[in-house]
Design a protein around this motif. Structure first.
Motif, PDB file in Angstrom:
ATOM      1  N   GLU A  65      61.489  27.199  23.011  1.00 46.12           N
ATOM      2  CA  GLU A  65      60.687  26.808  22.212  1.00 46.12           C
ATOM      3  C   GLU A  65      60.277  25.543  22.800  1.00 46.12           C
ATOM      4  O   GLU A  65      61.188  24.880  23.470  1.00 46.12           O
ATOM      5  CB  GLU A  65      60.817  26.420  20.554  1.00 46.12           C
ATOM      6  CG  GLU A  65      61.246  27.691  20.111  1.00 46.12           C
ATOM      7  CD  GLU A  65      61.240  26.891  18.544  1.00 46.12           C
ATOM      8  OE1 GLU A  65      61.491  25.811  18.062  1.00 46.12           O
ATOM      9  OE2 GLU A  65      62.079  27.904  17.497  1.00 46.12           O
ATOM     10  N   TRP A  66      59.017  25.037  22.980  1.00 47.18           N
ATOM     11  CA  TRP A  66      58.135  24.359  23.865  1.00 47.18           C
ATOM     12  C   TRP A  66      56.919  23.387  23.590  1.00 47.18           C
ATOM     13  O   TRP A  66      56.519  24.719  23.090  1.00 47.18           O
ATOM     14  CB  TRP A  66      57.589  24.869  25.688  1.00 47.18           C
ATOM     15  CG  TRP A  66      59.321  25.362  26.151  1.00 47.18           C
ATOM     16  CD1 TRP A  66      59.921  25.400  26.814  1.00 47.18           C
ATOM     17  CD2 TRP A  66      59.284  27.033  26.617  1.00 47.18           C
ATOM     18  NE1 TRP A  66      60.825  26.135  27.689  1.00 47.18           N
ATOM     19  CE2 TRP A  66      60.433  27.201  27.477  1.00 47.18           C
ATOM     20  CE3 TRP A  66      58.698  27.906  25.169  1.00 47.18           C
ATOM     21  CZ2 TRP A  66      60.494  28.396  26.701  1.00 47.18           C
ATOM     22  CZ3 TRP A  66      58.904  28.981  25.425  1.00 47.18           C
ATOM     23  CH2 TRP A  66      60.589  29.610  27.277  1.00 47.18           C
ATOM     24  N   ARG A  67      56.741  22.592  23.324  1.00 46.62           N
ATOM     25  CA  ARG A  67      55.828  22.175  22.971  1.00 46.62           C
ATOM     26  C   ARG A  67      55.221  21.339  24.304  1.00 46.62           C
ATOM     27  O   ARG A  67      55.583  20.216  24.867  1.00 46.62           O
ATOM     28  CB  ARG A  67      56.001  20.651  22.281  1.00 46.62           C
ATOM     29  CG  ARG A  67      54.556  20.488  21.363  1.00 46.62           C
ATOM     30  CD  ARG A  67      54.428  19.429  20.288  1.00 46.62           C
ATOM     31  NE  ARG A  67      54.327  20.283  19.013  1.00 46.62           N
ATOM     32  CZ  ARG A  67      53.000  20.306  18.416  1.00 46.62           C
ATOM     33  NH1 ARG A  67      52.298  20.245  18.913  1.00 46.62           N
ATOM     34  NH2 ARG A  67      53.494  21.548  17.895  1.00 46.62           N
ATOM     35  N   ALA A  72      52.065  24.293  20.673  1.00 46.56           N
ATOM     36  CA  ALA A  72      53.766  24.903  20.285  1.00 46.56           C
ATOM     37  C   ALA A  72      53.494  26.084  21.341  1.00 46.56           C
ATOM     38  O   ALA A  72      53.147  26.733  20.808  1.00 46.56           O
ATOM     39  CB  ALA A  72      53.638  24.935  19.584  1.00 46.56           C
ATOM     40  N   SER A  74      56.676  29.208  22.212  1.00 47.26           N
ATOM     41  CA  SER A  74      57.671  29.503  21.254  1.00 47.26           C
ATOM     42  C   SER A  74      57.873  31.607  21.751  1.00 47.26           C
ATOM     43  O   SER A  74      57.128  32.281  22.529  1.00 47.26           O
ATOM     44  CB  SER A  74      57.755  30.317  19.611  1.00 47.26           C
ATOM     45  OG  SER A  74      57.488  30.597  19.139  1.00 47.26           O
TER      46      SER A  74
END
Length: 211
Positions: A65-67, A72, A74
Motif C-alpha cells: 500500500e502506498w500514497r 492511494a 494498493s
C-alpha cells in the motif's frame, strides 16, 4: 481523471496531479507513454513489464500500500490462471483511489474469485481475451460481482498483435455488454460525470483512434 489506453493492458491514468502507467507493453502497439510518476506491473511477463523508453522514477511490482501525492495505491494478490498459480504464477490487482474515484486494474487475472471482496469500484479495467486470462464470459461474471459504474476491457486481440497471442478480440464483449465504442484513446472521468457514462466503453489504442 484522464485515462488513456495504449493497447493490451497498458493505460495512463492522470489523477490528482499524478501520472500512473499500468503494465507497460513491449509488443505490437504504435505508442507508449513517454513518462510517468509511477509504473505498476501486475506480473513479470514481457508484455506487461517493459519500462524501456518511459521516464519514470518508481516502479511498483510487489504487494503493498502506498500514497503518492493525492493518490492511494494498493494491491490484492490473485492468480494468473484458474489453478492457484500452478500454470502461470501470481497476479497483482492494483487499486487506485484519487479525485473521489476508485479504479481497479485486474492485470492478467485468471480466475473469477480473484475479485471477491474487492470493494466498491467506479472504473474496472478487465481482461477479456481468454487463453492467458479470463475470457468475456468470466469478465461478465466479474462485472456482476463487482458492480462497477464503468467497465473498460483490455488484453484482447487487435491487428497490432501477431499470431503468438491466441486471444479473442473484443467483438463478443461489445455484443453482450452493448459497450460504447469511443473515438478517442483518452477518456475523461470525473466524480461528477461518472453517472452519465455508458456501463461499458471500448477504447481504441493510442495511435489507432478513429476519425
Amino acid at each position: 481523471m484522464k485515462i488513456t489506453f495504449y493497447g493490451h493492458s497498458t493505460f495512463s491514468l492522470e489523477m490528482a496531479g499524478l501520472t500512473i502507467v499500468t503494465d507497460p507493453c513491449s509488443v505490437g502497439y504504435p505508442q507508449k507513454p513517454a513518462r510517468a510518476d509511477v509504473i505498476t506491473e501486475s506480473h513479470q511477463h514481457f508484455d506487461h513489464n517493459d519500462t524501456s523508453g518511459i521516464a519514470c522514477p518508481r516502479v511498483l511490482s510487489t504487494q503493498g500500500e502506498w500514497r503518492t501525492g493525492g493518490v492511494a495505491i494498493s494491491t490484492r494478490s490473485s492468480y494468473h490462471d484458474g489453478q492457484g498459480g500452478a500454470k502461470r504464477g501470481e497476479n497483482l490487482i492494483f487499486v487506485f483511489q484519487g479525485e473521489g474515484l476508485t479504479v481497479a486494474h485486474l492485470g492478467d487475472l485468471g480466475h473469477v474469485s480473484g475479485v471477491d471482496g474487492l470493494g466498491p469500484v467506479d472504473v474496472l479495467l478487465v481482461p477479456i481475451g481468454g487463453f492467458y486470462t479470463i475470457d468475456t464470459g468470466a469478465a461478465l461474471e466479474i462485472m456482476r460481482r463487482v458492480q462497477p459504474r464503468v467497465t473498460i476491457p483490455m488484453h484482447f486481440k487487435t491487428p497490432c498483435l501477431d499470431g503468438n497471442f491466441p486471444i479473442a478480440d473484443a467483438s463478443r464483449f461489445c455484443a453482450l455488454t452493448g459497450a460504447a465504442r469511443a473515438k478517442s484513446a483518452t477518456l475523461e472521468i470525473t466524480k461528477e460525470n461518472l453517472a452519465t457514462l455508458p456501463d461499458a466503453i471500448l477504447l481504441p489504442w493510442a495511435g489507432g483512434e478513429t476519425a
